[in-house]
Design a protein around this motif. Structure first.
Motif, short mmCIF file in Angstrom:
data_model
loop_
_atom_site.label_atom_id
_atom_site.label_comp_id
_atom_site.label_asym_id
_atom_site.label_seq_id
_atom_site.Cartn_x
_atom_site.Cartn_y
_atom_site.Cartn_z
N ASN A 170 58.16 96.74 27.70
CA ASN A 170 58.41 95.55 26.87
C ASN A 170 59.53 94.71 27.49
OD1 ASN A 170 58.32 93.71 24.74
ND2 ASN A 170 59.67 94.95 23.45
N PHE A 171 59.36 94.38 28.76
CA PHE A 171 60.38 93.58 29.44
C PHE A 171 60.04 92.10 29.35
CE2 PHE A 171 57.27 94.57 32.76
CZ PHE A 171 57.09 93.34 33.38
N LYS A 172 61.05 91.29 29.58
CA LYS A 172 60.87 89.84 29.54
C LYS A 172 60.58 89.33 30.95
CE LYS A 172 63.35 85.68 27.99
NZ LYS A 172 64.64 85.21 27.41
N VAL A 173 59.47 88.65 31.12
CA VAL A 173 59.13 88.07 32.42
C VAL A 173 60.17 87.00 32.73
CG1 VAL A 173 57.43 86.74 33.70
CG2 VAL A 173 56.69 88.60 32.20
N THR A 174 60.96 87.25 33.76
CA THR A 174 62.11 86.38 34.06
C THR A 174 62.10 85.88 35.50
OG1 THR A 174 63.42 87.63 32.45
CG2 THR A 174 64.64 86.24 34.01
N TYR A 175 61.71 86.75 36.43
CA TYR A 175 61.75 86.41 37.85
C TYR A 175 60.34 86.43 38.44
CZ TYR A 175 66.68 87.36 37.06
OH TYR A 175 67.96 87.32 36.57
#
Length: 275
Positions: free
Chosen positions: A231-236
């Motif tokens: 459940n990570f945030k797409v950031t890079y």
């Protein structure tokens, strides 16, 4: 004479007011740090394709499976017409996006009030770019927090060794190792009562990095509910490939069922459980 009175029926407390739940996705950011490889410049990350579908549709597919939600509001920037091509009875949009996350969430809370939400209703605020959240995780958060006096958030217990750093002529170097036993990575959804959340953001939104930190500034202590590493945030840019790999492993049935696509008729793999 009292012996002639009929016996009193046992006391029955009045029924509790039904719990109501709303979801709110701030979706007004530009996502300047995250540009999918090969994607057109200037397209916000939440609309970049991941596994054949715009990223935010994977997020909405998970919320579409939560039967207890009154509705899901997607708070977009004024002039954003993306969802005109992706209508659904399970979510609605409003051009209430502001210059900061707190402004966008506050705008969304006002829209929910216009839709009939009350101060005592629960609101689940979720990052549009956390496209790997599952219906089961959202339901687990609701179950854990529905009777909590404060509310809470999905979070992931820190697994890696944590360092502090110093920078000097020799480059960036380790300054110390931090005890990780009580460290958690905050995720979303973050679930709080509408009235208290609005008050916290109005007072501390400029300093808050998420809804929980605004609640903490009010002297409250949100509950931590285990989420998961996915459940990570797409950031890079590299996050897109990882998200696509996870969604491919899940076989995408939830997103395709809700929004259609070239694989909509594909049969799931035997023994797989999705969302």
């Amino acid at each position: 004479m009292s012996d002639l009175l009929p016996p009193r029926p046992p006391f029955t407390p009045p029924p509790a007011a039904p719990q109501r739940f709303w979801a709110l996705l701030p979706c007004a950011g530009t996502g300047a740090r995250a540009v999918a490889p090969g994607a057109a410049a200037g397209v916000p990350k939440q609309y970049q394709p991941v596994a054949g579908q715009p990223l935010v549709l994977h997020t909405l597919a998970a919320f579409a499976g939560v039967r207890r939600l009154q509705s899901t509001l997607v708070a977009v920037a004024p002039g954003d017409a993306f969802f005109e091509a992706h209508p659904s009875e399970l979510h609605f949009t409003a051009p209430c996006g502001g210059p900061t996350r707190a402004d966008t969430v506050l705008g969304g809370l006002r829209v929910l009030r216009e839709r009939g939400a009350q101060d005592g209703d629960w609101v689940l605020v979720h990052d549009a770019a956390r496209c790997l959240v599952t219906t089961a995780q959202i339901d687990a958060l609701i179950d854990a927090c529905v009777h909590d006096s404060v509310g809470g958030l999905l979070a992931h217990k820190l697994a890696d060794t944590l360092k502090t750093a110093s920078e000097g002529p020799g480059g960036v170097r380790v300054a110390s190792t931090v005890d990780r036993s009580d460290k958690w990575l905050a995720q979303t959804p973050q679930m709080f009562r509408l009235g208290v959340l609005a008050a916290a953001l109005e007072r501390y939104g400029a300093q808050a990095t998420d809804e929980a930190s605004a609640m903490e500034a009010m002297g409250l202590h949100p509950r931590l509910v285990p989420g998961g590493a996915q459940n990570f945030k797409v950031t890079y840019p590299e996050d897109f490939a990882l998200a696509e790999a996870v969604l491919a492993q899940r076989h995408l049935p939830a997103t395709l069922e809700r929004f259609g696509g070239p694989l909509a008729q594909a049969a799931p793999l035997p023994g797989k459980t999705f969302f």
